[in-house]
Structures are given as C-alpha cells and as structure tokens.
Design an enzyme around this catalytic site. Structure first.
Site, PDB file in Angstrom:
ATOM      1  N   CYS A 285     -45.449 -10.877   7.379  1.00  0.00           N
ATOM      2  CA  CYS A 285     -46.924 -10.747   7.606  1.00  0.00           C
ATOM      3  C   CYS A 285     -47.369 -10.070   8.855  1.00  0.00           C
ATOM      4  O   CYS A 285     -48.532 -10.273   9.306  1.00  0.00           O
ATOM      5  CB  CYS A 285     -47.362 -12.409   7.466  1.00  0.00           C
TER       6      CYS A 285
ATOM      7  N   ASP B  58     -49.926  -8.449   4.475  1.00  0.00           N
ATOM      8  CA  ASP B  58     -48.983  -7.493   4.846  1.00  0.00           C
ATOM      9  C   ASP B  58     -47.884  -7.396   4.143  1.00  0.00           C
ATOM     10  O   ASP B  58     -47.784  -7.449   3.003  1.00  0.00           O
ATOM     11  CB  ASP B  58     -48.875  -7.909   6.469  1.00  0.00           C
TER      12      ASP B  58
ATOM     13  N   ILE C 137     -49.314 -16.880   1.540  1.00  0.00           N
ATOM     14  CA  ILE C 137     -50.242 -16.576   0.448  1.00  0.00           C
ATOM     15  C   ILE C 137     -50.855 -15.170   0.558  1.00  0.00           C
ATOM     16  O   ILE C 137     -50.953 -14.808   1.655  1.00  0.00           O
ATOM     17  CB  ILE C 137     -51.216 -17.685   0.398  1.00  0.00           C
TER      18      ILE C 137
ATOM     19  N   HIS D  46     -39.142 -11.914  -0.878  1.00  0.00           N
ATOM     20  CA  HIS D  46     -39.171 -13.034  -2.059  1.00  0.00           C
ATOM     21  C   HIS D  46     -37.887 -12.938  -2.468  1.00  0.00           C
ATOM     22  O   HIS D  46     -37.130 -11.970  -2.666  1.00  0.00           O
ATOM     23  CB  HIS D  46     -40.029 -12.772  -3.390  1.00  0.00           C
TER      24      HIS D  46
ATOM     25  N   ARG E  57     -52.090  -6.924  -3.742  1.00  0.00           N
ATOM     26  CA  ARG E  57     -52.504  -8.272  -3.159  1.00  0.00           C
ATOM     27  C   ARG E  57     -52.825  -7.985  -1.951  1.00  0.00           C
ATOM     28  O   ARG E  57     -52.835  -6.894  -1.173  1.00  0.00           O
ATOM     29  CB  ARG E  57     -51.257  -9.312  -3.197  1.00  0.00           C
TER      30      ARG E  57
END
Length: 313
Positions: A257, A77, A227, A81, A74
């Site tokens: 990120c 950075d 995202i 989760h 994806r």
C-alpha cells in the site's frame, strides 16, 4: 439478501473476469447482490494510484517465486494476494443498502434516469481514489459537495460508507477469534491494536504518562487486512483481503500500500497458531449479515445465483 459463493483457490485473471461478468449482470438487474470468498494463487496487484517503484522485487525474482503481476482498476496502491489469505469480492448495488442509522436495507432510490446517470458519473469520478490510501475526510467532503450541489439527500450507501462497513465486518471477524483490531484515521484497512511486548492492551494505561511509556515498548501497529474497491454505476467490485495464514515473506517483494512505517501481519502470527480458513469464512459471512443488515444465502455454483430481489421497505 446477499448470495455467498466460496470458490477455493483461483488465479487472478480468472477472478477478474468473473467479477466483470457478475458486475455486468448486477447492473442489468439479472442477479442480486453477490459476495465471492476465495484465495488467489500468488499475485501482486497495482491499483490506479499505484507507484511501480513500490514493487521492489525484480521480474526475475517474481518469476522465481511464481508471482504474477497485474494492473487493476481498483483504488489504492500495491498489494499481494496468495494462499492462506481470504479475498472477498462484494458485487453489490449500493442503492439497495441503507446508510447507517436509516434502518433495514433500502430499496433503490426512486429517481429519474437522468439523475441516476449524472449521479453515477459523479461517483465514478471518485471511485479510483477509494482504496488502501483513502482519506475518509477528503472523499466525504468531495462526494458531499457533489450531493449538496445537486440537491441530493442520499439514503443509500456511498463509497466511504461502503468501505467503513467492510472494515467493520473484518474488525468483528477478528474479534470472533479474540484478536483486537482497529481503524487508523487517514488510512483504509484493518490494523492490530497497540500491545506491549507482554501482550497488554495499551488502551488500559491509566494516564498519559503510562501510555507514553507503554507505547515506547510496544510493537508497531500492523496491517491485517487491505481494502481497495471499484464502483461503477453504484455497483461495487474488488474488495478486501484478510491475512489469515499467508506466507508473509511475499510482502517483502513490495511496499504494501506504499506504506513504509507499518508492517503487515496475519491472524496466525498474532494468535501464534494457524486458523481454519472455512471457520474464518463462516465468521465473515455472519458479520456481513450483521453489518449490511441482510440475509446471507450460501450457494454452491454461479448457476445457483437467484435473480435480483427487491427489499421490502
């Protein structure tokens, strides 16, 4: 129509294999568009643009806390989760969705196989940059330049259009729970709006001096949803992560990120109460229907996925 499957908690490797399987089926037009909603067991993922130095915890500490580590295809950075976070994986063919202002969902654009293949290659060339640190202007200019050079008038969603719609879904979902959120120019994701320490919306300050004074006392903007997507031959994978009731201490293991100036937050923290994940998932479902102008069909199992349907123009 978008088929929605709620999977509960699964490990990241299983979720990745499932996405890859569904992407292959979507490219072969054996299924329609699918949205997976789920939770992951604790995992840190690194996007194509990730710096390993943004994982600040040692491998020993990660093992101690039961956190896996995965490199992914994806954009963006590093992120985390885990339980209490709703992860959404839209497996969409972008050619089946009209751009903003063009009406109801569009049928795939009629083009020669050569044109489709060339355009897919151009989109793939940019997909690894679509993620947490996406610059809207930068990607728009590059993809727009490619389209102009090819003489293409694109009616379907592009990479940036898709990311903006994901943000809109999450902004509307937070609004359903009386939680104001916003975008931040140059950054991807959903962020809390500026509030002073008494909870007043800074946007209501009467003049610039009041706004400056209020901003000085305000809590910093915080990231509520991340995202990061991958797009191949117009079919999307990966997606978003909305922090509902997660253990935010896991984010101390990373620089989320790669951004050091803005903290991570959750709906639970902002609202001072836990939320029911199923209720939030239902809100996400409704808002996907509104934002993507599609019917949402909840299905119980993968075997119940309908075959691809062509939208009526």
């Amino acid at each position: 129509m978008i088929s929605l499957i709620q999977l509960g908690t699964i490990d990241y490797a299983t979720g990745l294999k499932l996405q890859q399987h569904l992407v292959a089926l979507r490219k072969e037009e054996k299924i329609g568009d699918v949205l997976l909603l789920l939770e992951h067991s604790p995992v840190i993922t690194l996007g194509r643009n990730a710096k390993t130095t943004n994982v600040v915890a040692s491998s020993e500490l990660l093992a101690q806390r039961g956190v896996e580590l995965f490199e992914t295809d994806r954009g963006g950075d590093v992120t985390f989760h885990g339980p209490g976070q709703i992860v959404g994986y839209p497996i969409f063919d972008l050619r089946c969705f009209a751009r903003v202002g063009t009406g109801t969902p569009a049928r795939p654009v009629e083009r020669s196989s050569t044109a489709v293949a060339d355009s897919a290659k151009n989109l793939d060339k940019h997909n690894d940059r679509v993620g947490h640190d996406l610059s809207r202007a930068e990607i728009s200019q590059e993809i727009g330049a490619v389209s102009a050079a090819e003489g293409i008038t694109r009616k379907h969603l592009g990479a940036v259009d898709f990311v903006r719609r994901l943000e809109e879904v999450l902004i509307r979902t937070c609004a359903d729970f009386a939680l104001p959120t916003k975008r931040i120019p140059g950054l991807t994701g959903v962020w809390t709006s500026g509030h002073d320490r008494e909870g007043h919306d800074l946007s209501r300050a009467a003049n610039s001096q009041e706004k400056e004074a209020a901003s000085a006392a305000a809590a910093p903007e915080a990231k509520l949803a991340a995202i990061g997507v991958h797009i191949s031959r117009f079919v999307t994978s990966h997606g978003f992560a909305l922090n509902v009731n997660p253990d935010l201490s896991y984010f101390d293991l990373i620089i989320p990120c790669g951004i050091t100036t803005k903290p991570v937050t959750s709906m639970q923290k902002e609202l001072s109460k836990p939320l029911d994940l199923n209720t939030v998932a239902e809100s996400i479902s409704r808002n996907f229907g509104v934002v993507f102008q599609s019917q949402i069909l909840w299905v119980d199992t993968l075997d119940a996925l309908p075959a691809r349907t062509v939208a009526v123009p």
